[in-house]
Design an enzyme around this catalytic site. Structure first.
Site, PDB file in Angstrom:
ATOM      1  N   ARG A 146     -38.682 -14.365 -29.518  1.00 29.89           N
ATOM      2  CA  ARG A 146     -38.182 -14.866 -28.239  1.00 29.89           C
ATOM      3  C   ARG A 146     -36.687 -15.191 -28.369  1.00 29.89           C
ATOM      4  NH1 ARG A 146     -43.064 -17.575 -29.373  1.00 29.89           N
ATOM      5  NH2 ARG A 146     -44.755 -17.147 -27.873  1.00 29.89           N
ATOM      6  N   LYS A 170     -43.082 -21.755 -30.370  1.00 26.08           N
ATOM      7  CA  LYS A 170     -43.451 -22.803 -29.426  1.00 26.08           C
ATOM      8  C   LYS A 170     -44.234 -23.905 -30.129  1.00 26.08           C
ATOM      9  CE  LYS A 170     -43.526 -20.092 -25.143  1.00 26.08           C
ATOM     10  NZ  LYS A 170     -44.348 -19.651 -23.990  1.00 26.08           N
ATOM     11  N   HIS A 240     -36.292 -10.554 -22.986  1.00 24.46           N
ATOM     12  CA  HIS A 240     -37.747 -10.500 -22.839  1.00 24.46           C
ATOM     13  C   HIS A 240     -38.242  -9.063 -22.706  1.00 24.46           C
ATOM     14  CE1 HIS A 240     -41.759 -12.004 -22.089  1.00 24.46           C
ATOM     15  NE2 HIS A 240     -41.837 -11.201 -21.055  1.00 24.46           N
ATOM     16  N   ARG A 243     -38.591  -7.799 -26.133  1.00 18.81           N
ATOM     17  CA  ARG A 243     -39.837  -8.303 -26.733  1.00 18.81           C
ATOM     18  C   ARG A 243     -41.017  -7.479 -26.222  1.00 18.81           C
ATOM     19  NH1 ARG A 243     -42.372 -13.003 -28.875  1.00 18.81           N
ATOM     20  NH2 ARG A 243     -44.108 -13.846 -27.664  1.00 18.81           N
ATOM     21  N   HIS A 266     -48.347 -15.524 -30.378  1.00 20.04           N
ATOM     22  CA  HIS A 266     -49.240 -15.947 -29.301  1.00 20.04           C
ATOM     23  C   HIS A 266     -50.392 -16.760 -29.867  1.00 20.04           C
ATOM     24  CE1 HIS A 266     -47.935 -12.442 -26.449  1.00 20.04           C
ATOM     25  NE2 HIS A 266     -47.145 -13.497 -26.356  1.00 20.04           N
ATOM     26  N   TYR A 275     -49.571  -6.756 -22.617  1.00 16.53           N
ATOM     27  CA  TYR A 275     -48.732  -5.649 -23.054  1.00 16.53           C
ATOM     28  C   TYR A 275     -49.507  -4.340 -23.177  1.00 16.53           C
ATOM     29  CZ  TYR A 275     -45.546  -9.415 -24.337  1.00 16.53           C
ATOM     30  OH  TYR A 275     -44.734 -10.531 -24.305  1.00 16.53           O
TER      31      TYR A 275
END
Length: 296
Positions: A146, A170, A240, A243, A266, A275
């Site tokens: 990211r 994250k 993005h 990505r 994730h 995706y």
């Protein structure tokens, strides 16, 4: 209960980033402003669902997207849950709330040809900035990280001996991503130029500006947009999309979905499955070429 207590809770107990916490607090302050303006300064803790629905209607009428409205309501819901946790309220006014419907937009990745065009033809390494920009594009496409993750990479996060990169994702979750030999070479080239900067203030950070300070997200966006706008006709040329391209191209080449999930950082497979729709066209080609029934 003050918003500061809620903010501290998100940082200390939920391990949310400062950026995320600011967004939560901003959304809640917006709802309080709505209450102050229309309902004689009712406290949020005393707001019932009817008042929340009135706020949602006002947001819809203002032209804000359903996705953004859902995010604001999610912030408010988190605040209500916190108030219940500390005993300030006994019930959550959003308990029966259903999120607004969102039309799913297909995010079209860059093609492999577009990627190669930028990586191999668009950048000539002549100075610090060109070396840095090449590495930024290379890392996005070869690791799928990211934008905020790239900005926060430290020089110590690059493990040359094991050819891997430590990434802080994250909720401060660490993950390790393998680096291609070509990426290692590009990092080495960049570091040579970096050492010759007149001044380096944020020495622990990998990516710096010409002034020797930590690079910032908007600059990263501008760099990606500049190079890819010249090579692609897509309306959106952002980190993005890179990505997205990383994930799609891996899946097109037969990569395991769970492996791509780990590389992207994730927490659930569902987040990675968005995706896969771009791989359907490639799967159809393989299917048409390989299935015995299609050869009759």
């Amino acid at each position: 209960m003050s918003l500061q207590a809620f903010s501290d809770y998100l940082v200390l107990e939920k391990a949310y980033s400062k950026h995320t916490v600011k967004a939560y607090v901003r959304d809640i302050e917006m709802f309080q402003y709505f209450l102050d303006e229309h309902h004689s300064k009712i406290e949020i803790s005393k707001a019932n669902y009817s008042l929340i629905r009135q706020w949602v209607v006002e947001l819809v009428n203002s032209g804000i997207s359903n996705m953004t409205i859902n995010r604001k309501i999610s912030s408010l819901n988190a605040y209500f849950k916190f108030l219940m946790k500390v005993g300030d309220i006994t019930s959550n006014s959003l308990k029966q709330h259903k999120a607004l419907k969102i039309s799913k937009k297909v995010q079209i990745p860059f093609s492999e040809q577009e990627m190669l065009s930028v990586i191999e033809n668009s950048i000539k390494i002549v100075d610090f900035e060109s070396a840095r920009n090449q590495l930024i594009i290379e890392l996005f496409y070869s690791t799928g990280i990211r934008r905020i993750e790239l900005v926060n990479i430290k020089t110590s996060d690059v493990d040359f001996s094991n050819q891997q990169l430590k990434v802080l994702g994250k909720r401060n979750k660490e993950r390790y991503i393998p680096l291609l030999p070509s990426t290692i070479r590009i990092i080495s080239t960049y570091l040579e130029y970096r050492e010759n900067l007149p001044t380096i203030k944020d020495s622990e950070m990998l990516f710096l500006t010409q002034k020797g300070i930590k690079i910032y997200e908007m600059l990263v966006y501008r760099i990606i947009n500049k190079y890819f706008s010249e090579a692609s006709s897509k309306a959106k040329c952002s980190p993005h999309v890179l990505r997205h391209s990383f994930a799609t191209h891996l899946l097109n080449q037969g990569a395991d979905l769970n492996a791509v999930k780990e590389l992207l950082g994730h927490t659930s497979l569902a987040a990675t499955q968005v995706y896969t729709h771009n791989s359907i066209a490639e799967l159809k080609k393989v299917y048409a070429k390989s299935h015995p029934r299609n050869k009759r």
